[in-house]
Motif scaffolding. Structure first.
Motif, PDB file in Angstrom:
ATOM      1  N   ARG A 173       0.823  -1.200   0.000  1.00  0.00           N
ATOM      2  CA  ARG A 173       0.000   0.000   0.000  1.00  0.00           C
ATOM      3  C   ARG A 173       0.861   1.256   0.000  1.00  0.00           C
ATOM      4  N   GLN A 174       0.305   2.335  -0.530  1.00  0.00           N
ATOM      5  CA  GLN A 174       0.979   3.629  -0.450  1.00  0.00           C
ATOM      6  C   GLN A 174       1.066   4.035   1.031  1.00  0.00           C
ATOM      7  N   PRO A 175       2.257   4.356   1.529  1.00  0.00           N
ATOM      8  CA  PRO A 175       2.408   4.712   2.952  1.00  0.00           C
ATOM      9  C   PRO A 175       2.041   6.181   3.200  1.00  0.00           C
ATOM     10  N   THR A 176       0.765   6.488   3.126  1.00  0.00           N
ATOM     11  CA  THR A 176       0.342   7.876   3.278  1.00  0.00           C
ATOM     12  C   THR A 176       0.669   8.419   4.670  1.00  0.00           C
ATOM     13  N   GLY A 217      -0.761  20.212   2.474  1.00  0.00           N
ATOM     14  CA  GLY A 217      -0.273  18.852   2.302  1.00  0.00           C
ATOM     15  C   GLY A 217      -1.341  17.818   2.577  1.00  0.00           C
ATOM     16  N   ARG A 218      -2.138  18.039   3.628  1.00  0.00           N
ATOM     17  CA  ARG A 218      -3.167  17.068   3.997  1.00  0.00           C
ATOM     18  C   ARG A 218      -4.211  16.914   2.897  1.00  0.00           C
ATOM     19  N   GLU A 222      -4.687  13.219   1.787  1.00  0.00           N
ATOM     20  CA  GLU A 222      -6.005  12.635   2.085  1.00  0.00           C
ATOM     21  C   GLU A 222      -6.631  12.040   0.832  1.00  0.00           C
ATOM     22  N   GLY A 223      -6.369  12.650  -0.307  1.00  0.00           N
ATOM     23  CA  GLY A 223      -6.910  12.138  -1.551  1.00  0.00           C
ATOM     24  C   GLY A 223      -6.384  10.764  -1.928  1.00  0.00           C
ATOM     25  N   LEU A 224      -5.256  10.372  -1.328  1.00  0.00           N
ATOM     26  CA  LEU A 224      -4.681   9.058  -1.597  1.00  0.00           C
ATOM     27  C   LEU A 224      -5.186   7.980  -0.639  1.00  0.00           C
ATOM     28  N   ARG A 225      -5.691   8.390   0.501  1.00  0.00           N
ATOM     29  CA  ARG A 225      -6.042   7.418   1.536  1.00  0.00           C
ATOM     30  C   ARG A 225      -7.266   6.596   1.159  1.00  0.00           C
ATOM     31  N   THR A 226      -7.261   5.350   1.610  1.00  0.00           N
ATOM     32  CA  THR A 226      -8.394   4.463   1.343  1.00  0.00           C
ATOM     33  C   THR A 226      -9.267   4.285   2.580  1.00  0.00           C
ATOM     34  N   ILE A 235     -17.891  12.830  -0.096  1.00  0.00           N
ATOM     35  CA  ILE A 235     -16.933  13.906   0.133  1.00  0.00           C
ATOM     36  C   ILE A 235     -16.011  13.531   1.280  1.00  0.00           C
ATOM     37  N   ARG A 236     -14.725  13.514   1.018  1.00  0.00           N
ATOM     38  CA  ARG A 236     -13.764  13.238   2.091  1.00  0.00           C
ATOM     39  C   ARG A 236     -13.756  14.434   3.036  1.00  0.00           C
ATOM     40  N   ILE A 237     -14.219  14.225   4.255  1.00  0.00           N
ATOM     41  CA  ILE A 237     -14.425  15.341   5.164  1.00  0.00           C
ATOM     42  C   ILE A 237     -13.119  16.059   5.487  1.00  0.00           C
ATOM     43  N   SER A 238     -12.032  15.314   5.683  1.00  0.00           N
ATOM     44  CA  SER A 238     -10.763  15.963   6.012  1.00  0.00           C
ATOM     45  C   SER A 238     -10.171  16.700   4.825  1.00  0.00           C
ATOM     46  N   GLN A 239     -10.472  16.231   3.627  1.00  0.00           N
ATOM     47  CA  GLN A 239     -10.005  16.932   2.433  1.00  0.00           C
ATOM     48  C   GLN A 239     -10.768  18.239   2.252  1.00  0.00           C
TER      49      GLN A 239
END
Length: 277
Positions: A173-176, A217-218, A222-226, A235-239
């Protein structure tokens, strides 16, 4: 396949002590120490930091948990008692920042402490605490991104112990968590260097720069996180919050400078203690 890192650091009287807790507490201790040193340099008291943290730390944890549960409520419907089970993770940084920020406003008003100055001494310390805390996500195998390949991770010169532990559910996995930790460390270093330059920042602008840096940065990480928390299932709330904070902080910084030409400089030589970090 190499086995992942154990979540348990050690055991005391039959109770597992998790790396997650140790890492989070370590980040808090580092943040308190750095903030206390800077407080003396800008004319505040070291005790101001410890007094703030006495209630601020549990308030921030409660806020971080409530934020996480609020936007991920379904798993707790059948077993609400799990809301109080922090040992399994489930803390949202933004929730902690919001709750801690509200307490800071109240604390400064009650104790007649300049709010912007207090925010300025805390901001870089919060960044390094976040950088450290993300390694708790690493041990818990959470806050990761989409599937990738081992060769991709090796080409990033990521150490093997990290690569092995981001092999999750049968795939790398991508290490976000790592991306955010590195971004926070860079921001921490940058703010430390820039805030020493007399006349560069006005009071409050170190804190606003922290929000601008972290939220920028977040937003992309955040756009990469699963495992993002969602609003209205799409809608990703943190994004979304990152975008709002980034734009609002820039706008407020510029408006504040135009509105008040007499803003005080952030002065790291105001206090008697000239401790340099």
């Amino acid at each position: 396949m190499t086995e992942g890192i154990s979540r348990t650091a050690f055991e005391i009287f039959g109770i597992d002590i998790y790396w997650y807790a140790i890492i989070i507490v370590s980040g808090v201790i580092v943040a308190m120490w750095l903030s206390a040193r800077e407080a003396e340099r800008v004319g505040l008291k070291e005790d101001d930091v410890s007094d703030f943290m006495l209630a601020g730390l549990p308030i921030a944890f409660i806020g971080a948990r409530l934020y996480y549960v609020l936007f991920n409520f379904e798993p707790y419907l059948n077993d609400p008692i799990q809301i109080f089970n922090l040992r399994s993770g489930g803390l949202a940084i933004y929730g902690g920042l919001i709750a801690g920020g509200l307490w800071l406003l109240f604390f400064c008003q009650r104790n007649f402490i300049p709010t912007w100055r207090f925010l300025d001494i805390a901001a870089p310390s919060v960044l390094i605490a976040q950088a450290i805390g993300r390694w708790g996500n690493f041990v818990n195998q959470e806050a990761y991104g989409p599937i990738t390949t081992r060769s991709f991770l090796e080409n990033l010169y990521i150490p093997d112990f990290i690569i092995n532990n981001v092999y999750i559910e049968g795939a790398y996995r991508q290490p976000t968590f790592l991306y955010e930790s590195v971004w926070s460390i860079l921001g921490f270093i940058l703010l430390l260097l820039l805030r020493r330059k007399k006349g560069l920042f006005k009071e409050g602008e170190v804190a606003l720069s922290y929000v601008i840096w972290y939220s920028f940065g977040r937003f992309f990480i955040e756009g990469l996180r699963t495992d993002s928390l969602y609003l209205f299932s799409s809608i990703r709330i943190s994004q979304l919050l990152s975008l709002v904070l980034f734009l609002a902080s820039w706008a407020f910084l510029l408006w504040r400078r135009q509105r008040n030409a007499q803003l005080k400089d952030y002065d790291p030589t105001r206090g008697k203690n000239q401790f340099i970090i």
